[in-house]
Design a protein around this motif. Sequence first.
Motif, PDB file in Angstrom:
ATOM      1  N   MET A  78       0.839  -1.194   0.000  1.00 46.77           N
ATOM      2  CA  MET A  78       0.000   0.000   0.000  1.00 46.77           C
ATOM      3  C   MET A  78       0.876   1.246   0.000  1.00 46.77           C
ATOM      4  N   ARG A  79       0.486   2.224  -0.802  1.00 45.71           N
ATOM      5  CA  ARG A  79       1.107   3.548  -0.747  1.00 45.71           C
ATOM      6  C   ARG A  79       0.129   4.469  -0.022  1.00 45.71           C
ATOM      7  N   LEU A  80       0.578   4.976   1.110  1.00 47.58           N
ATOM      8  CA  LEU A  80      -0.303   5.711   2.013  1.00 47.58           C
ATOM      9  C   LEU A  80      -0.180   7.211   1.837  1.00 47.58           C
ATOM     10  N   GLY A  81      -1.331   7.871   1.795  1.00 46.79           N
ATOM     11  CA  GLY A  81      -1.387   9.318   1.864  1.00 46.79           C
ATOM     12  C   GLY A  81      -2.101   9.714   3.141  1.00 46.79           C
ATOM     13  N   PHE A  82      -1.601  10.728   3.815  1.00 39.85           N
ATOM     14  CA  PHE A  82      -2.195  11.216   5.060  1.00 39.85           C
ATOM     15  C   PHE A  82      -2.775  12.602   4.831  1.00 39.85           C
ATOM     16  N   LEU A  83      -3.933  12.851   5.427  1.00 38.09           N
ATOM     17  CA  LEU A  83      -4.496  14.198   5.475  1.00 38.09           C
ATOM     18  C   LEU A  83      -4.603  14.587   6.937  1.00 38.09           C
ATOM     19  N   SER A  84      -4.013  15.718   7.287  1.00 36.97           N
ATOM     20  CA  SER A  84      -3.973  16.118   8.692  1.00 36.97           C
ATOM     21  C   SER A  84      -3.971  17.638   8.797  1.00 36.97           C
ATOM     22  N   SER A  85      -4.551  18.142   9.887  1.00 38.95           N
ATOM     23  CA  SER A  85      -4.634  19.588  10.091  1.00 38.95           C
ATOM     24  C   SER A  85      -3.727  20.103  11.200  1.00 38.95           C
ATOM     25  N   HIS A  86      -3.350  19.238  12.145  1.00 44.00           N
ATOM     26  CA  HIS A  86      -2.618  19.727  13.317  1.00 44.00           C
ATOM     27  C   HIS A  86      -1.399  18.865  13.647  1.00 44.00           C
ATOM     28  N   GLY A  87      -1.511  18.030  14.665  1.00 51.38           N
ATOM     29  CA  GLY A  87      -0.350  17.271  15.128  1.00 51.38           C
ATOM     30  C   GLY A  87      -0.074  15.987  14.356  1.00 51.38           C
ATOM     31  N   GLY A  88      -1.141  15.350  13.856  1.00 51.21           N
ATOM     32  CA  GLY A  88      -0.950  14.143  13.059  1.00 51.21           C
ATOM     33  C   GLY A  88      -0.411  12.950  13.824  1.00 51.21           C
ATOM     34  N   SER A  89      -0.882  12.737  15.045  1.00 52.98           N
ATOM     35  CA  SER A  89      -0.314  11.644  15.855  1.00 52.98           C
ATOM     36  C   SER A  89      -0.508  10.279  15.204  1.00 52.98           C
ATOM     37  N   THR A  90      -1.634  10.057  14.553  1.00 54.67           N
ATOM     38  CA  THR A  90      -1.861   8.766  13.901  1.00 54.67           C
ATOM     39  C   THR A  90      -0.955   8.609  12.683  1.00 54.67           C
ATOM     40  N   ALA A  91      -0.785   9.655  11.910  1.00 56.99           N
ATOM     41  CA  ALA A  91       0.141   9.615  10.767  1.00 56.99           C
ATOM     42  C   ALA A  91       1.546   9.276  11.245  1.00 56.99           C
ATOM     43  N   ARG A  92       1.959   9.852  12.349  1.00 57.62           N
ATOM     44  CA  ARG A  92       3.299   9.585  12.896  1.00 57.62           C
ATOM     45  C   ARG A  92       3.425   8.130  13.329  1.00 57.62           C
ATOM     46  N   ALA A  93       2.396   7.613  14.006  1.00 56.60           N
ATOM     47  CA  ALA A  93       2.446   6.229  14.493  1.00 56.60           C
ATOM     48  C   ALA A  93       2.475   5.238  13.331  1.00 56.60           C
ATOM     49  N   VAL A  94       1.659   5.486  12.313  1.00 60.67           N
ATOM     50  CA  VAL A  94       1.618   4.590  11.155  1.00 60.67           C
ATOM     51  C   VAL A  94       2.948   4.630  10.409  1.00 60.67           C
ATOM     52  N   THR A  95       3.507   5.816  10.231  1.00 67.66           N
ATOM     53  CA  THR A  95       4.791   5.954   9.544  1.00 67.66           C
ATOM     54  C   THR A  95       5.895   5.233  10.311  1.00 67.66           C
ATOM     55  N   ALA A  96       5.900   5.360  11.628  1.00 66.09           N
ATOM     56  CA  ALA A  96       6.908   4.664  12.451  1.00 66.09           C
ATOM     57  C   ALA A  96       6.771   3.154  12.293  1.00 66.09           C
ATOM     58  N   ALA A  97       5.535   2.652  12.277  1.00 67.29           N
ATOM     59  CA  ALA A  97       5.319   1.212  12.119  1.00 67.29           C
ATOM     60  C   ALA A  97       5.821   0.728  10.762  1.00 67.29           C
ATOM     61  N   CYS A  98       5.610   1.527   9.727  1.00 67.25           N
ATOM     62  CA  CYS A  98       6.092   1.163   8.388  1.00 67.25           C
ATOM     63  C   CYS A  98       7.620   1.107   8.375  1.00 67.25           C
ATOM     64  N   ARG A  99       8.238   2.077   8.975  1.00 59.17           N
ATOM     65  CA  ARG A  99       9.707   2.159   8.934  1.00 59.17           C
ATOM     66  C   ARG A  99      10.368   1.106   9.811  1.00 59.17           C
ATOM     67  N   LYS A 100       9.632   0.593  10.786  1.00 59.29           N
ATOM     68  CA  LYS A 100      10.148  -0.510  11.616  1.00 59.29           C
ATOM     69  C   LYS A 100       9.846  -1.872  11.007  1.00 59.29           C
ATOM     70  N   GLY A 101       9.114  -1.901   9.902  1.00 56.95           N
ATOM     71  CA  GLY A 101       8.740  -3.160   9.279  1.00 56.95           C
ATOM     72  C   GLY A 101       7.558  -3.846   9.928  1.00 56.95           C
ATOM     73  N   GLU A 102       6.821  -3.113  10.779  1.00 54.10           N
ATOM     74  CA  GLU A 102       5.656  -3.690  11.452  1.00 54.10           C
ATOM     75  C   GLU A 102       4.403  -3.618  10.580  1.00 54.10           C
ATOM     76  N   LEU A 103       4.436  -2.783   9.544  1.00 58.23           N
ATOM     77  CA  LEU A 103       3.338  -2.662   8.597  1.00 58.23           C
ATOM     78  C   LEU A 103       3.955  -2.533   7.212  1.00 58.23           C
ATOM     79  N   HIS A 104       3.594  -3.428   6.313  1.00 61.40           N
ATOM     80  CA  HIS A 104       4.167  -3.415   4.966  1.00 61.40           C
ATOM     81  C   HIS A 104       3.392  -2.427   4.100  1.00 61.40           C
ATOM     82  N   ALA A 105       3.771  -1.161   4.231  1.00 63.69           N
ATOM     83  CA  ALA A 105       3.158  -0.079   3.473  1.00 63.69           C
ATOM     84  C   ALA A 105       4.204   1.024   3.337  1.00 63.69           C
TER      85      ALA A 105
END
Length: 197
Positions: free
Chosen positions: A1-28
């Motif tokens: 999956m290629r993920l796009g994020f839409l966020s207005s402020h802090g983006g905590s979920t975008a940060r968590a998902v990106t960290a999981a991808c970079r750790k290999g915990e989510l293949h996206a």
Amino acid sequence: MRLGFLSSHGGSTARAVTAACRKGELHAVPALLISNNSTSPVMQWAAETGLARAHLSSAAFPNPDELDAAILRTLRHHDIDTVVLSGYMKALGPRTLGAYRGRLLNVHPSLLPLYGGRGMYGDLVHAAVLAAGERVSGATVHQVDAGIDEGEVVAQSRVEVHPGDTVATLRARVQATEGPLMIEALRALALAAGKPT
């Protein structure tokens, strides 16, 4: 999956998902951030982490149809196949909703359908939960459609409301579940599409 994020402020979920991808915990592949707020912390984070970013707002596109078209054009330019809303405070237009139907997820800080809809966001949700004397709250990942917080529920977390909780303490516990919940939902979406998880 290629993920796009839409966020207005802090983006905590975008940060968590990106960290999981970079750790290999989510293949996206986190590939893009779109924000309607050029000075938001999430835009600064995207710059620091090397994530492509775009500022698309009603200031540049006062016509909602033109903004909708710009968002969809930007998502397609970056080959985004799945969109995650992470505290995005604007309604999406029909073009984007139609193009990403079934692949557009939002996280909301309550157990929908409770405490959802117009005017229910962020700390207003937690304040309403506390004012109602609820014993349990949580977060919901749902499909995004034309209604506000009305799309099909994909996953929920449950968080006990403690005696003496404040908006801040409840927010912290609910928010801690949002990233893992979205990651779980994205894994399920990838599995359903026959992609690696």
